[in-house]
Design a protein around this motif. Structure first.
Motif, PDB file in Angstrom:
ATOM      1  N   ALA A 169       0.511   8.565  -3.865  1.00 30.37           N
ATOM      2  CA  ALA A 169       0.759   7.162  -3.066  1.00 30.37           C
ATOM      3  C   ALA A 169       1.961   6.457  -3.166  1.00 30.37           C
ATOM      4  O   ALA A 169       2.432   6.293  -4.407  1.00 30.37           O
ATOM      5  CB  ALA A 169      -0.515   6.367  -3.317  1.00 30.37           C
ATOM      6  N   PRO A 170       2.389   5.981  -2.156  1.00 32.52           N
ATOM      7  CA  PRO A 170       3.813   5.401  -2.246  1.00 32.52           C
ATOM      8  C   PRO A 170       3.431   4.008  -3.016  1.00 32.52           C
ATOM      9  O   PRO A 170       2.521   3.485  -3.205  1.00 32.52           O
ATOM     10  CB  PRO A 170       4.100   4.691  -0.635  1.00 32.52           C
ATOM     11  CG  PRO A 170       3.280   5.807   0.133  1.00 32.52           C
ATOM     12  CD  PRO A 170       2.046   6.283  -0.502  1.00 32.52           C
ATOM     13  N   GLU A 171       4.382   3.655  -4.088  1.00 29.10           N
ATOM     14  CA  GLU A 171       4.484   2.385  -4.680  1.00 29.10           C
ATOM     15  C   GLU A 171       4.699   1.233  -4.297  1.00 29.10           C
ATOM     16  O   GLU A 171       5.342   1.310  -3.033  1.00 29.10           O
ATOM     17  CB  GLU A 171       5.602   2.682  -5.970  1.00 29.10           C
ATOM     18  CG  GLU A 171       5.372   4.200  -6.823  1.00 29.10           C
ATOM     19  CD  GLU A 171       4.433   3.809  -7.721  1.00 29.10           C
ATOM     20  OE1 GLU A 171       3.819   2.652  -8.110  1.00 29.10           O
ATOM     21  OE2 GLU A 171       3.792   4.686  -8.301  1.00 29.10           O
ATOM     22  N   GLU A 200      -0.737   7.876   4.817  1.00 32.99           N
ATOM     23  CA  GLU A 200      -0.168   7.167   3.707  1.00 32.99           C
ATOM     24  C   GLU A 200      -0.239   5.483   3.984  1.00 32.99           C
ATOM     25  O   GLU A 200      -0.023   5.147   5.243  1.00 32.99           O
ATOM     26  CB  GLU A 200       1.166   7.500   3.385  1.00 32.99           C
ATOM     27  CG  GLU A 200       1.409   8.819   2.917  1.00 32.99           C
ATOM     28  CD  GLU A 200       2.769   9.280   2.696  1.00 32.99           C
ATOM     29  OE1 GLU A 200       3.138  10.224   1.704  1.00 32.99           O
ATOM     30  OE2 GLU A 200       3.817   8.908   3.400  1.00 32.99           O
ATOM     31  N   VAL A 201      -0.145   4.784   3.046  1.00 30.50           N
ATOM     32  CA  VAL A 201      -0.222   3.201   2.931  1.00 30.50           C
ATOM     33  C   VAL A 201       0.953   3.018   2.307  1.00 30.50           C
ATOM     34  O   VAL A 201       1.322   3.357   1.260  1.00 30.50           O
ATOM     35  CB  VAL A 201      -1.493   2.687   2.441  1.00 30.50           C
ATOM     36  CG1 VAL A 201      -1.350   1.137   2.648  1.00 30.50           C
ATOM     37  CG2 VAL A 201      -2.487   3.028   3.068  1.00 30.50           C
ATOM     38  N   TYR A 202       1.734   2.067   3.011  1.00 27.46           N
ATOM     39  CA  TYR A 202       3.250   1.443   2.534  1.00 27.46           C
ATOM     40  C   TYR A 202       2.832   0.067   2.059  1.00 27.46           C
ATOM     41  O   TYR A 202       2.959  -0.641   3.041  1.00 27.46           O
ATOM     42  CB  TYR A 202       4.483   1.967   3.230  1.00 27.46           C
ATOM     43  CG  TYR A 202       4.637   3.334   3.304  1.00 27.46           C
ATOM     44  CD1 TYR A 202       5.904   3.622   2.380  1.00 27.46           C
ATOM     45  CD2 TYR A 202       4.065   4.328   3.965  1.00 27.46           C
ATOM     46  CE1 TYR A 202       6.204   4.818   2.403  1.00 27.46           C
ATOM     47  CE2 TYR A 202       4.421   5.421   3.680  1.00 27.46           C
ATOM     48  CZ  TYR A 202       5.562   5.837   2.963  1.00 27.46           C
ATOM     49  OH  TYR A 202       5.872   7.129   3.158  1.00 27.46           O
ATOM     50  N   PHE A 213      -2.105   4.061  -1.173  1.00 29.78           N
ATOM     51  CA  PHE A 213      -3.065   5.075  -0.603  1.00 29.78           C
ATOM     52  C   PHE A 213      -2.195   6.489  -0.244  1.00 29.78           C
ATOM     53  O   PHE A 213      -1.190   6.249   0.630  1.00 29.78           O
ATOM     54  CB  PHE A 213      -4.100   4.958   0.102  1.00 29.78           C
ATOM     55  CG  PHE A 213      -4.971   6.113   0.352  1.00 29.78           C
ATOM     56  CD1 PHE A 213      -6.061   6.340  -0.414  1.00 29.78           C
ATOM     57  CD2 PHE A 213      -4.868   6.649   1.820  1.00 29.78           C
ATOM     58  CE1 PHE A 213      -6.832   7.413  -0.160  1.00 29.78           C
ATOM     59  CE2 PHE A 213      -5.683   7.931   1.807  1.00 29.78           C
ATOM     60  CZ  PHE A 213      -6.684   8.231   1.000  1.00 29.78           C
ATOM     61  N   SER A 214      -2.646   7.665  -0.496  1.00 32.57           N
ATOM     62  CA  SER A 214      -2.048   8.780   0.213  1.00 32.57           C
ATOM     63  C   SER A 214      -3.034   9.798   0.317  1.00 32.57           C
ATOM     64  O   SER A 214      -3.872  10.008  -0.711  1.00 32.57           O
ATOM     65  CB  SER A 214      -0.878   9.482  -0.445  1.00 32.57           C
ATOM     66  OG  SER A 214      -0.686  10.613   0.002  1.00 32.57           O
TER      67      SER A 214
END
Length: 381
Positions: free
Chosen positions: A194-196, A150-152, A186-187
């Motif tokens: 995907a994280p907002e 995941e991308v935060y 991205f997730s």
């Protein structure tokens, strides 16, 4: 394939990529086209005090400059994740991967800097480079790996962003943020997961939102495969003595086990509330051929995170309609591994200091970046 990997124990590694005029990595790696073919140095081993201290120092040493190369930094982060998965984590099926981006502005230099450093050979428009970033993120886990990745992305709304925000409607502002920042979401579980983008005018608010989004409860339990076709009931209790039951039917399809017809009591919710597939990686890690292992994510009760007290968990199976038999042999799943790799991608642009150059937002940003290490540590306990 992922199933061929063996779980790591106490694997908690991290890296830092600071960016402004160009990204600067905490590890040594070639910047050219052969980046992931040539050797790269090891990440920080955060189970070691000296590496933990070194990573915190690296965050504070993020280079300052007048430009923003967030897209290029994110491309390097995605390539680094791919390298770690293959060369360091050895395709461990349980390792989780995260990228945390902290920035205060919109990218203005990535295509040119990437070309200058021979990461790309030909000119790219900003739109083309955004698509490139998404491709690199998608490629990080490979075709057959099911690891969580995941991308935060986090945006501090500094003076430049505030000026822009004042000159457009709220809807137009959100549209603009989506245009520039959506490529950074991205997730590996799909676009909808995907994280907002987290954005606010205060770093404290960003930290609060990150904690809320990232700190969710997961719980792993096992069920004897011999209970296949039976209805199972798990009874949980948290430290507030709030009791929740989960009922489901254990089924087998080909070689996989599933929980179906899931029902939860007292307003409890979980992310996977329709059908849960057994996690074979846990079975492999425990060398257990008798039990199927299930993971429930985002465990909540009335909107609040729900953490069961392990010693108070009870498992039963339905002998006949309405008659339940306790499984006196039930034992908790002991998870002694921390299987996590993450990259902190942090903005060093001078605009963080405000138009007057006297604001202390860079210090607040680096403080949040070091706090991420603690957030991940607490999540794994």
């Amino acid at each position: 394939m992922a199933s061929c990997g063996t779980p790591n124990k106490l694997f908690f590694r991290g890296d830092v990529i600071g960016f402004s005029n160009t990204p600067v990595t905490s590890y040594q790696a070639n910047r050219g086209l052969l980046m992931n073919i040539q050797h790269q140095s090891d990440p920080y081993d955060l189970m070691q005090d000296q590496d933990l201290k070194a990573m915190r120092s690296q965050i504070k040493a993020t280079p300052r400059g007048d430009n923003t190369t967030s897209y290029y930094a994110m491309e390097l982060a995605a390539k680094r994740v791919k390298w770690i998965r293959r060369k360091v984590a050895k395709n461990d099926p349980q390792t989780k991967y995260y990228i945390f981006l902290l920035t205060d502005g919109l990218d203005n230099a990535s295509p040119q800097v990437a070309k200058n450093e021979k990461r790309i050979l030909f000119n790219r428009t900003p739109e083309q480079y955004k698509k490139r970033v998404q491709r690199k993120l998608k490629q990080a886990m490979g075709l057959f790996h099911k690891n969580l990745f995941e991308v935060y992305p986090m945006l501090y709304e500094g003076d430049d962003i505030k000026d822009l925000k004042r000159n457009v409607s709220q809807d137009k502002y959100e549209e603009m943020l989506s245009l520039y920042m959506d490529c950074l979401r991205f997730s590996s579980q799909g676009r909808e997961s995907a994280p907002e983008l987290i954005h606010a005018e205060d770093f404290g608010e960003i930290a609060k939102k990150l904690n809320k989004k990232f700190h969710t409860a997961s719980y792993t339990f096992r069920i004897p495969k011999s209970y296949c076709g039976k209805r199972i009931r798990m009874t949980f209790e948290n430290d507030k003595k709030q009791v929740v039951t989960l009922e489901a039917e254990l089924q087998k399809v080909l070689t996989s086990y599933y929980l179906t017809d899931i029902k939860l009591s007292n307003g409890a919710t979980i992310a996977n509330n329709i059908k849960i597939q057994a996690d074979k990686s846990f079975e492999e890690s425990q060398n257990d051929k008798i039990n199927a292992y299930f993971v429930i994510d985002d465990f909540e009760l009335n909107g609040n995170t729900y953490f069961p007290v392990p010693k108070k968990v009870k498992q039963e199976y339905e002998v006949s309609s309405g008659i339940w038999q306790i499984n006196s042999e039930y034992r908790e799943v002991v998870l002694s591994a921390i299987d996590t790799y993450f990259v902190v991608v942090i903005d060093g642009s001078k605009s963080l200091d405000g138009k007057s150059g006297t604001q202390k937002n860079f210090e607040k940003e680096t403080k949040l970046a070091t706090d991420i290490i603690d957030i991940l540590s607490k999540k794994k306990k």
